[in-house]
Design a protein around this motif. Structure first.
Motif, short mmCIF file in Angstrom:
data_model
loop_
_atom_site.label_atom_id
_atom_site.label_comp_id
_atom_site.label_asym_id
_atom_site.label_seq_id
_atom_site.Cartn_x
_atom_site.Cartn_y
_atom_site.Cartn_z
N CYS A 31 -3.42 -5.37 4.04
CA CYS A 31 -3.41 -6.01 2.85
C CYS A 31 -1.78 -6.65 2.91
CB CYS A 31 -2.72 -5.18 2.00
SG CYS A 31 -1.33 -4.32 2.99
N LEU A 33 0.74 -6.67 2.07
CA LEU A 33 2.56 -6.84 2.58
C LEU A 33 2.55 -7.22 3.77
CD1 LEU A 33 2.40 -2.79 1.72
CD2 LEU A 33 2.99 -4.70 0.22
N SER A 53 4.03 3.90 -1.07
CA SER A 53 3.65 4.99 -0.44
C SER A 53 4.14 4.92 1.02
CB SER A 53 2.17 5.30 -0.83
OG SER A 53 1.50 4.21 -0.22
N THR A 55 1.40 5.17 3.26
CA THR A 55 0.25 4.86 3.55
C THR A 55 1.60 3.12 3.70
OG1 THR A 55 -0.71 6.10 2.73
CG2 THR A 55 -1.28 3.78 3.96
N CYS A 56 1.60 2.21 2.69
CA CYS A 56 2.28 1.48 2.94
C CYS A 56 4.02 1.45 4.01
CB CYS A 56 2.98 0.84 1.41
SG CYS A 56 1.59 1.36 0.43
N LEU A 59 2.22 1.33 7.12
CA LEU A 59 1.63 0.15 7.83
C LEU A 59 3.27 -1.39 8.12
CD1 LEU A 59 -0.43 -1.87 7.73
CD2 LEU A 59 0.25 -3.01 5.85
N SER A 116 2.71 -3.12 -4.32
CA SER A 116 1.35 -2.55 -3.57
C SER A 116 0.45 -1.62 -4.70
CB SER A 116 2.30 -1.00 -3.17
OG SER A 116 2.76 -0.86 -3.63
N CYS A 117 -0.93 -0.81 -4.04
CA CYS A 117 -1.84 -0.79 -5.26
C CYS A 117 -0.93 0.63 -5.45
CB CYS A 117 -2.86 0.47 -3.70
SG CYS A 117 -3.82 -1.56 -2.38
N PRO A 118 0.15 1.42 -5.15
CA PRO A 118 0.35 2.43 -6.14
C PRO A 118 0.94 2.35 -7.44
CG PRO A 118 0.37 2.80 -3.24
CD PRO A 118 0.35 1.94 -4.05
N GLY A 148 1.58 -7.10 -2.90
CA GLY A 148 1.11 -7.17 -1.54
C GLY A 148 -0.08 -6.20 -1.74
N SER A 149 -0.16 -6.01 -2.67
CA SER A 149 -1.72 -4.95 -3.02
C SER A 149 -2.89 -5.35 -2.17
CB SER A 149 -1.52 -4.76 -4.27
OG SER A 149 -3.03 -4.30 -4.70
N GLY A 150 -3.39 -4.15 -1.50
CA GLY A 150 -4.58 -4.28 -0.73
C GLY A 150 -6.37 -4.78 -1.86
#
Ligand code: SF4
Length: 428
Positions: A31, A33, A53, A55-56, A59, A116-118, A148-150
Protein backbone atom coordinates in the motif's frame (compact mmCIF):
# COMPACT_ATOMS: atom_id res chain seq x y z
CA UNK A 1 24.78 15.46 -30.96
CA UNK A 2 22.26 12.72 -31.36
CA UNK A 3 20.28 10.45 -29.12
CA UNK A 4 21.38 6.85 -28.68
CA UNK A 5 20.53 5.05 -31.91
CA UNK A 6 17.66 2.59 -31.48
CA UNK A 7 19.23 -0.78 -30.98
CA UNK A 8 16.39 -2.78 -32.46
CA UNK A 9 17.09 -1.03 -35.74
CA UNK A 10 14.86 -3.34 -37.75
CA UNK A 11 12.01 -3.41 -35.30
CA UNK A 12 9.26 -0.80 -35.69
CA UNK A 13 9.24 1.54 -32.68
CA UNK A 14 6.37 3.10 -30.78
CA UNK A 15 3.43 1.38 -29.16
CA UNK A 16 1.28 4.41 -28.38
CA UNK A 17 -1.60 2.93 -30.37
CA UNK A 18 -1.00 -0.73 -29.54
CA UNK A 19 -3.78 -2.61 -27.72
CA UNK A 20 -3.42 -2.85 -23.95
CA UNK A 21 -4.66 -5.81 -21.94
CA UNK A 22 -6.71 -4.32 -19.09
CA UNK A 23 -6.91 -6.53 -15.97
CA UNK A 24 -9.24 -5.95 -13.03
CA UNK A 25 -8.62 -8.94 -10.79
CA UNK A 26 -6.78 -9.67 -7.57
CA UNK A 27 -3.74 -7.52 -6.92
CA UNK A 28 -0.49 -8.28 -5.12
CA UNK A 29 0.92 -4.90 -4.15
CA UNK A 30 2.07 -2.96 -1.10
CA UNK A 31 0.00 0.00 0.00
CA UNK A 32 0.91 3.69 -0.22
CA UNK A 33 2.27 3.79 3.33
CA UNK A 34 5.46 2.32 1.86
CA UNK A 35 6.37 5.73 0.38
CA UNK A 36 7.07 7.01 3.89
CA UNK A 37 10.25 4.95 3.84
CA UNK A 38 11.93 7.13 1.24
CA UNK A 39 9.98 10.34 1.87
CA UNK A 40 11.00 10.64 5.53
CA UNK A 41 14.65 10.51 4.52
CA UNK A 42 14.16 13.27 1.97
CA UNK A 43 12.22 15.95 3.87
CA UNK A 44 14.39 16.18 6.91
CA UNK A 45 12.17 18.25 9.19
CA UNK A 46 8.95 16.39 8.40
CA UNK A 47 7.24 13.66 10.40
CA UNK A 48 4.80 11.10 9.04
CA UNK A 49 2.14 10.06 11.54
CA UNK A 50 0.20 7.11 10.20
CA UNK A 51 -3.29 7.00 11.65
CA UNK A 52 -3.81 3.28 11.43
CA UNK A 53 -3.65 -0.15 12.99
CA UNK A 54 -0.86 -2.33 14.36
CA UNK A 55 -0.63 -3.90 10.90
CA UNK A 56 0.18 -0.50 9.41
CA UNK A 57 2.78 0.09 12.14
CA UNK A 58 4.39 -3.29 11.42
CA UNK A 59 4.45 -2.63 7.69
CA UNK A 60 6.42 0.58 7.87
CA UNK A 61 8.56 -0.60 10.77
CA UNK A 62 9.69 -3.75 8.98
CA UNK A 63 9.96 -2.14 5.56
CA UNK A 64 12.06 0.73 6.91
CA UNK A 65 14.15 -1.42 9.21
CA UNK A 66 15.02 -0.34 12.74
CA UNK A 67 16.62 3.06 12.78
CA UNK A 68 19.17 2.91 15.57
CA UNK A 69 21.06 6.14 15.10
CA UNK A 70 18.40 8.56 13.95
CA UNK A 71 15.37 9.98 15.71
CA UNK A 72 12.65 8.29 13.69
CA UNK A 73 10.63 10.58 11.49
CA UNK A 74 7.59 8.37 11.25
CA UNK A 75 5.24 6.72 13.70
CA UNK A 76 1.75 5.32 14.02
CA UNK A 77 -1.18 6.59 16.03
CA UNK A 78 -2.82 3.23 16.65
CA UNK A 79 -6.56 3.06 16.26
CA UNK A 80 -7.55 0.52 18.91
CA UNK A 81 -10.69 -1.43 19.75
CA UNK A 82 -12.25 1.45 21.73
CA UNK A 83 -11.86 3.73 18.71
CA UNK A 84 -13.25 1.10 16.35
CA UNK A 85 -16.20 0.44 18.67
CA UNK A 86 -16.95 4.17 18.70
CA UNK A 87 -16.34 4.35 22.48
CA UNK A 88 -13.63 7.00 22.17
CA UNK A 89 -13.64 10.32 20.33
CA UNK A 90 -10.98 9.63 17.69
CA UNK A 91 -10.48 13.32 16.96
CA UNK A 92 -9.68 14.06 20.60
CA UNK A 93 -7.39 11.04 20.75
CA UNK A 94 -5.57 12.13 17.63
CA UNK A 95 -5.14 15.71 18.89
CA UNK A 96 -3.73 14.32 22.14
CA UNK A 97 -1.21 12.10 20.31
CA UNK A 98 -0.15 15.01 18.06
CA UNK A 99 0.31 17.32 21.06
CA UNK A 100 2.45 14.69 22.79
CA UNK A 101 4.55 14.20 19.68
CA UNK A 102 5.11 17.89 18.98
CA UNK A 103 5.97 18.61 22.62
CA UNK A 104 8.66 15.92 22.45
CA UNK A 105 9.92 16.84 19.00
CA UNK A 106 10.25 20.61 18.48
CA UNK A 107 12.38 19.88 15.37
CA UNK A 108 9.24 18.86 13.41
CA UNK A 109 8.15 21.65 11.08
CA UNK A 110 5.83 19.68 8.82
CA UNK A 111 3.54 16.95 10.06
CA UNK A 112 1.73 14.59 7.71
CA UNK A 113 -1.32 12.79 9.03
CA UNK A 114 -1.31 9.71 6.83
CA UNK A 115 -4.64 7.97 6.33
CA UNK A 116 -4.87 4.17 6.24
CA UNK A 117 -7.52 1.50 5.65
CA UNK A 118 -8.66 1.58 9.30
CA UNK A 119 -8.92 5.40 9.42
CA UNK A 120 -10.93 5.29 6.20
CA UNK A 121 -13.18 2.52 7.48
CA UNK A 122 -14.13 4.56 10.56
CA UNK A 123 -14.37 7.66 8.33
CA UNK A 124 -11.95 9.71 10.38
CA UNK A 125 -11.75 13.07 8.61
CA UNK A 126 -8.01 13.71 8.51
CA UNK A 127 -8.28 16.81 6.33
CA UNK A 128 -10.37 18.51 9.03
CA UNK A 129 -7.96 17.25 11.67
CA UNK A 130 -5.05 18.72 9.68
CA UNK A 131 -6.81 22.10 9.41
CA UNK A 132 -7.66 22.09 13.11
CA UNK A 133 -4.11 21.23 14.15
CA UNK A 134 -2.55 23.64 11.64
CA UNK A 135 -4.47 26.52 13.25
CA UNK A 136 -3.42 25.36 16.70
CA UNK A 137 0.28 25.27 15.73
CA UNK A 138 0.16 28.32 13.48
CA UNK A 139 3.66 29.40 12.26
CA UNK A 140 5.36 26.59 14.21
CA UNK A 141 4.21 23.43 12.40
CA UNK A 142 2.26 22.87 9.21
CA UNK A 143 -0.06 19.90 9.33
CA UNK A 144 -1.11 18.23 6.08
CA UNK A 145 -2.86 14.98 5.33
CA UNK A 146 -2.94 12.39 2.59
CA UNK A 147 -4.04 8.80 2.21
CA UNK A 148 -1.66 5.84 2.10
CA UNK A 149 -4.55 3.38 2.24
CA UNK A 150 -4.09 0.07 0.51
CA UNK A 151 -7.55 -0.17 -1.01
CA UNK A 152 -7.13 -0.22 -4.81
CA UNK A 153 -3.75 1.51 -4.81
CA UNK A 154 -0.14 0.67 -5.39
CA UNK A 155 2.79 1.60 -3.21
CA UNK A 156 4.22 4.51 -5.23
CA UNK A 157 0.89 6.33 -5.03
CA UNK A 158 1.84 7.24 -1.47
CA UNK A 159 4.51 9.62 -2.78
CA UNK A 160 2.10 11.05 -5.36
CA UNK A 161 -0.53 11.72 -2.69
CA UNK A 162 2.06 13.20 -0.33
CA UNK A 163 3.51 15.60 -2.92
CA UNK A 164 0.07 16.57 -4.21
CA UNK A 165 -0.94 17.49 -0.64
CA UNK A 166 1.95 20.00 -0.50
CA UNK A 167 1.20 21.75 -3.80
CA UNK A 168 -1.60 24.09 -2.60
CA UNK A 169 0.77 25.44 0.08
CA UNK A 170 3.67 26.25 -2.29
CA UNK A 171 4.46 29.98 -2.31
CA UNK A 172 3.04 31.88 -5.30
CA UNK A 173 5.70 33.10 -7.70
CA UNK A 174 5.19 36.45 -9.40
CA UNK A 175 8.49 36.23 -11.25
CA UNK A 176 8.15 36.20 -15.03
CA UNK A 177 11.55 34.59 -15.63
CA UNK A 178 11.09 30.86 -16.37
CA UNK A 179 12.14 28.61 -13.51
CA UNK A 180 12.62 24.85 -13.65
CA UNK A 181 11.19 22.46 -11.06
CA UNK A 182 12.31 18.82 -10.92
CA UNK A 183 9.49 16.84 -9.34
CA UNK A 184 9.83 13.53 -7.52
CA UNK A 185 11.95 12.23 -4.68
CA UNK A 186 15.54 11.69 -5.73
CA UNK A 187 18.54 10.65 -3.66
CA UNK A 188 20.55 13.72 -2.58
CA UNK A 189 23.55 12.53 -4.59
CA UNK A 190 21.44 12.38 -7.79
CA UNK A 191 19.96 15.79 -7.06
CA UNK A 192 23.46 17.28 -6.67
CA UNK A 193 24.62 15.75 -9.97
CA UNK A 194 21.56 17.06 -11.82
CA UNK A 195 21.95 20.52 -10.31
CA UNK A 196 25.53 20.60 -11.61
CA UNK A 197 24.44 19.48 -15.08
CA UNK A 198 21.63 22.04 -15.30
CA UNK A 199 23.96 24.75 -14.08
CA UNK A 200 26.57 23.77 -16.72
CA UNK A 201 23.82 24.10 -19.34
CA UNK A 202 22.90 27.56 -18.03
CA UNK A 203 19.77 26.66 -16.04
CA UNK A 204 20.39 27.89 -12.52
CA UNK A 205 16.81 28.94 -11.70
CA UNK A 206 16.15 25.46 -10.46
CA UNK A 207 14.19 23.82 -7.64
CA UNK A 208 13.68 20.25 -6.53
CA UNK A 209 10.32 19.18 -5.18
CA UNK A 210 10.03 17.82 -2.54
CA UNK A 211 12.73 19.98 -0.97
CA UNK A 212 15.14 18.69 1.66
CA UNK A 213 13.60 21.03 4.25
CA UNK A 214 9.95 21.97 4.47
CA UNK A 215 10.93 25.57 5.16
CA UNK A 216 12.39 25.80 1.62
CA UNK A 217 9.28 25.08 -0.46
CA UNK A 218 9.82 26.13 -4.10
CA UNK A 219 7.73 28.97 -5.51
CA UNK A 220 5.24 28.17 -8.26
CA UNK A 221 3.45 30.17 -10.92
CA UNK A 222 2.90 30.63 -14.63
CA UNK A 223 6.66 30.85 -15.25
CA UNK A 224 7.30 27.43 -13.67
CA UNK A 225 8.27 24.62 -16.04
CA UNK A 226 8.45 21.19 -14.47
CA UNK A 227 10.07 17.89 -15.33
CA UNK A 228 8.89 14.73 -13.63
CA UNK A 229 11.77 12.66 -12.30
CA UNK A 230 9.41 9.81 -11.36
CA UNK A 231 6.66 8.38 -13.55
CA UNK A 232 4.10 7.82 -10.79
CA UNK A 233 3.20 11.42 -10.04
CA UNK A 234 0.01 11.93 -12.04
CA UNK A 235 -1.95 13.69 -9.25
CA UNK A 236 1.01 15.89 -8.35
CA UNK A 237 1.41 16.88 -12.01
CA UNK A 238 -2.28 17.83 -12.18
CA UNK A 239 -2.01 19.87 -8.98
CA UNK A 240 1.08 21.71 -10.29
CA UNK A 241 -0.69 22.45 -13.59
CA UNK A 242 -3.67 23.79 -11.65
CA UNK A 243 -1.24 26.30 -10.08
CA UNK A 244 -0.16 27.45 -13.56
CA UNK A 245 3.03 25.40 -13.99
CA UNK A 246 3.78 23.83 -17.39
CA UNK A 247 4.78 20.18 -17.70
CA UNK A 248 7.72 19.40 -19.98
CA UNK A 249 6.90 16.01 -21.49
CA UNK A 250 9.91 13.71 -21.76
CA UNK A 251 11.07 10.14 -21.27
CA UNK A 252 12.24 9.57 -17.70
CA UNK A 253 15.93 9.96 -16.76
CA UNK A 254 16.81 6.26 -16.78
CA UNK A 255 19.86 5.24 -18.78
CA UNK A 256 22.03 7.34 -21.07
CA UNK A 257 19.33 7.86 -23.69
CA UNK A 258 16.52 8.55 -21.20
CA UNK A 259 18.64 11.06 -19.27
CA UNK A 260 19.68 12.81 -22.48
CA UNK A 261 16.12 13.14 -23.72
CA UNK A 262 14.90 14.26 -20.28
CA UNK A 263 17.56 16.98 -20.02
CA UNK A 264 16.90 18.04 -23.61
CA UNK A 265 13.23 18.69 -22.82
CA UNK A 266 14.44 21.34 -20.38
CA UNK A 267 17.05 22.84 -22.69
CA UNK A 268 14.45 23.19 -25.48
CA UNK A 269 12.04 24.95 -23.11
CA UNK A 270 14.79 27.26 -21.82
CA UNK A 271 16.27 28.04 -25.25
CA UNK A 272 19.68 26.49 -24.51
CA UNK A 273 21.79 25.89 -27.60
CA UNK A 274 22.63 22.40 -28.78
CA UNK A 275 26.35 23.22 -28.50
CA UNK A 276 26.06 24.18 -24.85
CA UNK A 277 23.97 21.09 -24.12
CA UNK A 278 26.51 18.89 -25.89
CA UNK A 279 29.41 20.46 -24.01
CA UNK A 280 27.75 20.01 -20.62
CA UNK A 281 26.62 16.42 -21.17
CA UNK A 282 29.29 14.83 -23.39
CA UNK A 283 31.56 13.45 -20.65
CA UNK A 284 28.88 12.05 -18.30
CA UNK A 285 26.95 10.62 -21.26
CA UNK A 286 30.04 8.81 -22.50
CA UNK A 287 30.67 7.47 -18.99
CA UNK A 288 27.09 6.18 -18.88
CA UNK A 289 27.39 4.54 -22.32
CA UNK A 290 30.66 2.87 -21.36
CA UNK A 291 29.12 1.60 -18.12
CA UNK A 292 26.21 0.12 -20.09
CA UNK A 293 28.59 -1.54 -22.55
CA UNK A 294 29.91 -3.66 -19.69
CA UNK A 295 26.46 -5.10 -18.89
CA UNK A 296 25.10 -5.51 -22.43
CA UNK A 297 26.80 -8.81 -23.34
CA UNK A 298 25.06 -10.55 -20.44
CA UNK A 299 21.67 -8.90 -20.83
CA UNK A 300 21.16 -8.74 -24.59
CA UNK A 301 18.62 -11.17 -25.92
CA UNK A 302 17.41 -12.10 -22.41
CA UNK A 303 13.65 -12.12 -21.98
CA UNK A 304 12.14 -10.00 -19.21
CA UNK A 305 8.60 -10.02 -17.81
CA UNK A 306 7.21 -7.14 -15.70
CA UNK A 307 4.41 -7.64 -13.20
CA UNK A 308 2.54 -4.39 -12.47
CA UNK A 309 3.86 -2.93 -9.24
CA UNK A 310 5.96 0.25 -9.03
CA UNK A 311 4.72 2.21 -12.10
CA UNK A 312 8.38 2.37 -13.19
CA UNK A 313 7.78 -0.59 -15.51
CA UNK A 314 7.38 1.28 -18.82
CA UNK A 315 10.48 3.51 -18.51
CA UNK A 316 12.51 0.50 -17.30
CA UNK A 317 11.29 -1.61 -20.21
CA UNK A 318 12.26 1.15 -22.65
CA UNK A 319 15.73 1.40 -21.08
CA UNK A 320 16.31 -2.35 -21.04
CA UNK A 321 15.07 -2.91 -24.57
CA UNK A 322 16.79 0.02 -26.27
CA UNK A 323 20.03 0.38 -24.34
CA UNK A 324 20.69 -3.21 -23.30
CA UNK A 325 18.87 -5.13 -26.02
CA UNK A 326 16.71 -7.16 -23.69
CA UNK A 327 13.53 -8.71 -25.08
CA UNK A 328 10.27 -7.59 -23.52
CA UNK A 329 8.00 -10.50 -22.79
CA UNK A 330 5.19 -8.52 -21.13
CA UNK A 331 5.19 -5.08 -19.55
CA UNK A 332 2.56 -4.76 -16.84
CA UNK A 333 1.81 -1.46 -15.14
CA UNK A 334 -0.71 -0.79 -12.37
CA UNK A 335 -1.95 2.33 -14.23
CA UNK A 336 -1.23 3.59 -17.69
CA UNK A 337 -1.06 7.38 -17.59
CA UNK A 338 -0.93 7.91 -21.33
CA UNK A 339 -0.11 11.59 -21.19
CA UNK A 340 2.84 11.18 -18.82
CA UNK A 341 4.00 8.09 -20.72
CA UNK A 342 3.55 9.47 -24.25
CA UNK A 343 7.28 9.84 -24.99
CA UNK A 344 8.08 6.49 -23.37
CA UNK A 345 5.45 4.60 -25.36
CA UNK A 346 6.86 6.10 -28.55
CA UNK A 347 10.19 4.46 -27.79
CA UNK A 348 8.97 0.95 -26.98
CA UNK A 349 9.07 -1.70 -29.69
CA UNK A 350 5.73 -1.76 -31.55
CA UNK A 351 5.24 -5.41 -30.63
CA UNK A 352 5.44 -4.82 -26.85
CA UNK A 353 2.67 -6.60 -24.93
CA UNK A 354 1.35 -4.03 -22.50
CA UNK A 355 -1.02 -4.77 -19.65
CA UNK A 356 -2.66 -2.41 -17.18
CA UNK A 357 -3.99 -3.42 -13.77
CA UNK A 358 -3.64 -6.88 -12.32
CA UNK A 359 -5.23 -10.28 -12.23
CA UNK A 360 -2.43 -12.05 -10.51
CA UNK A 361 -3.37 -15.67 -11.30
CA UNK A 362 -3.78 -15.02 -15.02
CA UNK A 363 -0.60 -13.01 -15.11
CA UNK A 364 1.30 -15.80 -13.36
CA UNK A 365 -0.01 -18.23 -15.99
CA UNK A 366 1.23 -15.96 -18.80
CA UNK A 367 4.60 -15.52 -17.08
CA UNK A 368 5.09 -19.26 -16.61
CA UNK A 369 4.10 -19.91 -20.22
CA UNK A 370 6.52 -17.23 -21.49
CA UNK A 371 9.47 -18.67 -19.48
CA UNK A 372 11.32 -15.33 -19.20
CA UNK A 373 14.95 -15.13 -18.11
CA UNK A 374 14.00 -12.52 -15.53
CA UNK A 375 10.83 -11.40 -13.76
CA UNK A 376 10.38 -7.98 -12.17
CA UNK A 377 7.71 -8.25 -9.48
CA UNK A 378 6.61 -7.38 -5.97
CA UNK A 379 8.06 -9.10 -2.90
CA UNK A 380 5.04 -11.36 -2.51
CA UNK A 381 5.54 -12.99 -5.89
CA UNK A 382 9.33 -13.18 -5.90
CA UNK A 383 9.80 -16.17 -3.59
CA UNK A 384 7.25 -18.47 -5.27
CA UNK A 385 8.69 -17.56 -8.67
CA UNK A 386 12.27 -18.15 -7.50
CA UNK A 387 11.13 -21.53 -6.14
CA UNK A 388 9.91 -22.37 -9.65
CA UNK A 389 13.33 -21.55 -11.08
CA UNK A 390 12.74 -17.97 -12.27
CA UNK A 391 15.27 -15.21 -11.67
CA UNK A 392 13.49 -12.26 -10.08
CA UNK A 393 14.10 -8.63 -9.31
CA UNK A 394 12.06 -6.87 -6.62
CA UNK A 395 10.47 -3.84 -8.15
CA UNK A 396 10.56 -1.98 -4.82
CA UNK A 397 14.36 -2.06 -4.95
CA UNK A 398 14.20 0.06 -8.09
CA UNK A 399 12.37 2.75 -6.14
CA UNK A 400 14.76 2.71 -3.16
CA UNK A 401 17.97 2.71 -5.18
CA UNK A 402 19.39 5.84 -6.86
CA UNK A 403 18.94 4.93 -10.54
CA UNK A 404 18.31 8.26 -12.29
CA UNK A 405 20.85 10.17 -14.35
CA UNK A 406 24.02 9.41 -16.27
CA UNK A 407 26.18 8.40 -13.31
CA UNK A 408 23.65 5.81 -12.15
CA UNK A 409 23.06 4.18 -15.58
CA UNK A 410 25.63 1.44 -14.94
CA UNK A 411 24.24 0.77 -11.45
CA UNK A 412 20.76 0.45 -12.93
CA UNK A 413 21.96 -2.09 -15.48
CA UNK A 414 23.79 -3.90 -12.67
CA UNK A 415 20.52 -4.36 -10.81
CA UNK A 416 19.42 -6.58 -13.70
CA UNK A 417 22.70 -8.27 -14.59
CA UNK A 418 23.64 -9.26 -11.01
CA UNK A 419 20.73 -11.66 -10.38
CA UNK A 420 21.46 -13.39 -13.71
CA UNK A 421 25.15 -13.73 -12.86
CA UNK A 422 24.23 -15.11 -9.42
CA UNK A 423 21.92 -17.70 -10.92
CA UNK A 424 24.53 -18.75 -13.48
CA UNK A 425 27.11 -19.19 -10.72
CA UNK A 426 24.67 -21.27 -8.66
CA UNK A 427 23.92 -23.44 -11.69
CA UNK A 428 27.62 -23.96 -12.49
S1 SF4 B 1 -2.96 0.98 5.15
FE1 SF4 B 1 -4.22 -0.85 4.81
S2 SF4 B 1 -2.98 -2.13 3.42
FE2 SF4 B 1 -1.60 -0.61 4.33
S3 SF4 B 1 -0.73 -1.65 6.13
FE3 SF4 B 1 -2.53 -0.45 6.82
S4 SF4 B 1 -4.21 -1.92 6.78
FE4 SF4 B 1 -2.57 -2.80 5.53
Amino acid sequence: MSLVIPIHANEPQGCSDSPVLVEKGQREVFCGLTGIIWLHRKIQDAFFLVVGSRTCAHLIQSAAGVMIFAEPRFGTAIIDERDLAGLADCNEELDRVVRQLLARRPDIKLLFLVGSCPSEVIKLDLSRAAQRLSSEYLHAVRVLNYSGSGIETTFTQGEDACLASMVPGLPQSTDTTPRLMVVGTLADVVEDQLRQLFSAMGISQLDFFPPRRSTAMPPIGASTRFLLAQPFLADTAKALQARGARHLGAPFPLGAEGTTAWLQAATHAFGISQERFEEATRAPRQRAEQALNRHRPLLQGKKIFFFPDSQLEIPLARFLSRELQMELSEVGTPYLHRQLMAQELELLPRTTKLSEGQDVERQLDRCIAAQPDMVVCGLGLANPLEARGFTTKWSIELVFTPIQGYEQAGDLAGLFSRPLTRRMKLAA
